[in-house]
Design a protein around this motif. Structure first.
Motif, PDB file in Angstrom:
ATOM      1  N   ALA A  95      18.098 116.111  14.179  1.00  0.00           N
ATOM      2  CA  ALA A  95      18.445 116.070  12.758  1.00  0.00           C
ATOM      3  C   ALA A  95      19.959 115.957  12.665  1.00  0.00           C
ATOM      4  O   ALA A  95      20.679 116.348  13.595  1.00  0.00           O
ATOM      5  CB  ALA A  95      17.949 117.322  12.038  1.00  0.00           C
ATOM      6  N   LEU A 104      19.611 112.922   8.052  1.00  0.00           N
ATOM      7  CA  LEU A 104      18.727 112.237   8.995  1.00  0.00           C
ATOM      8  C   LEU A 104      17.747 113.246   9.568  1.00  0.00           C
ATOM      9  O   LEU A 104      18.147 114.267  10.130  1.00  0.00           O
ATOM     10  CB  LEU A 104      19.526 111.602  10.139  1.00  0.00           C
ATOM     11  N   GLY A 105      16.460 112.956   9.395  1.00  0.00           N
ATOM     12  CA  GLY A 105      15.450 113.795   9.996  1.00  0.00           C
ATOM     13  C   GLY A 105      15.006 114.940   9.122  1.00  0.00           C
ATOM     14  O   GLY A 105      15.292 114.967   7.939  1.00  0.00           O
ATOM     15  N   LEU A 107      13.677 114.296  12.833  1.00  0.00           N
ATOM     16  CA  LEU A 107      12.921 113.259  13.529  1.00  0.00           C
ATOM     17  C   LEU A 107      12.225 113.888  14.723  1.00  0.00           C
ATOM     18  O   LEU A 107      12.835 114.674  15.440  1.00  0.00           O
ATOM     19  CB  LEU A 107      13.853 112.151  14.012  1.00  0.00           C
ATOM     20  N   GLN A 124      18.980 108.056  17.790  1.00  0.00           N
ATOM     21  CA  GLN A 124      19.266 107.774  16.386  1.00  0.00           C
ATOM     22  C   GLN A 124      20.342 108.711  15.838  1.00  0.00           C
ATOM     23  O   GLN A 124      21.237 108.286  15.102  1.00  0.00           O
ATOM     24  CB  GLN A 124      17.993 107.888  15.548  1.00  0.00           C
ATOM     25  N   ALA A 125      20.264 109.993  16.196  1.00  0.00           N
ATOM     26  CA  ALA A 125      21.291 110.946  15.752  1.00  0.00           C
ATOM     27  C   ALA A 125      22.648 110.586  16.348  1.00  0.00           C
ATOM     28  O   ALA A 125      23.671 110.617  15.650  1.00  0.00           O
ATOM     29  CB  ALA A 125      20.887 112.373  16.130  1.00  0.00           C
ATOM     30  N   SER A 128      24.160 107.744  14.550  1.00  0.00           N
ATOM     31  CA  SER A 128      24.719 108.196  13.275  1.00  0.00           C
ATOM     32  C   SER A 128      26.041 108.940  13.457  1.00  0.00           C
ATOM     33  O   SER A 128      26.849 108.997  12.533  1.00  0.00           O
ATOM     34  CB  SER A 128      23.716 109.090  12.546  1.00  0.00           C
TER      35      SER A 128
END
Length: 160
Positions: A95, A104-105, A107, A124-125, A128
């Motif tokens: 997250a 985000l998340g 996830l 993905q984190a 970001s």
């Protein structure tokens, strides 16, 4: 072979400032001006609020810690990540907070699931957070997260 990680990842200066009052905080450098804060048992005990609440369904996040991460993110993005693998099987979660909010998340990549097209939750984190592959397989590799296989290894290599 196993891999286990419980950590906060953010800009090095952000984490140093946020944790200067927490004696159990152990920071290890990553690539691309990031640091990893190992969420060891001692750190967990120092920051948990003592409730049985597990924020955002992270199985090993200290209770109440999501509020602290939101606060820390007022000066820049902050990711919380968990991973546990053994023999290639396992799961990971991530997250990311920014400007005081979850952006985000969380996830989750459960055991037996294929990596999504956008990358694993941790990748993905990291993306970001500004991590760029630059020839690496993914953001996980580009950040240097393969250097240690366990949270304790990150804590042992810490600079704080």
């Amino acid at each position: 072979m196993s891999y286990e990680l419980r950590a906060v990842i953010a800009d090095d200066d952000l984490l140093r400032n946020a944790t200067r009052e927490i004696s159990t905080a152990r920071l290890a450098p990553l690539h691309q001006n990031l640091s990893l804060l190992a969420v060891t048992d001692d750190f967990f005990d120092a920051v948990t609020d003592g409730s049985s609440n597990r924020p955002l369904n992270f199985p090993r996040m200290p209770s109440g810690f999501d509020l602290r991460l939101a606060l820390w993110s007022s000066t820049g993005p902050v990711a919380y990540v968990e991973a546990e693998y053994f023999g290639g099987a396992g799961e990971q979660q991530a997250a990311l907070w920014n400007n005081g909010a979850l952006v985000l998340g969380p996830l989750l990549l459960p055991e037996g699931s294929a990596h999504p097209a956008g990358g694993s939750p941790i990748s993905q984190a990291l993306h970001s957070l500004g991590v760029r592959r630059a020839g690496a397989y993914d953001e996980f590799e580009a950040a240097g997260l393969g250097r240690h296989r366990h949270t304790a290894g990150w804590a042992a290599s810490s600079s704080k």
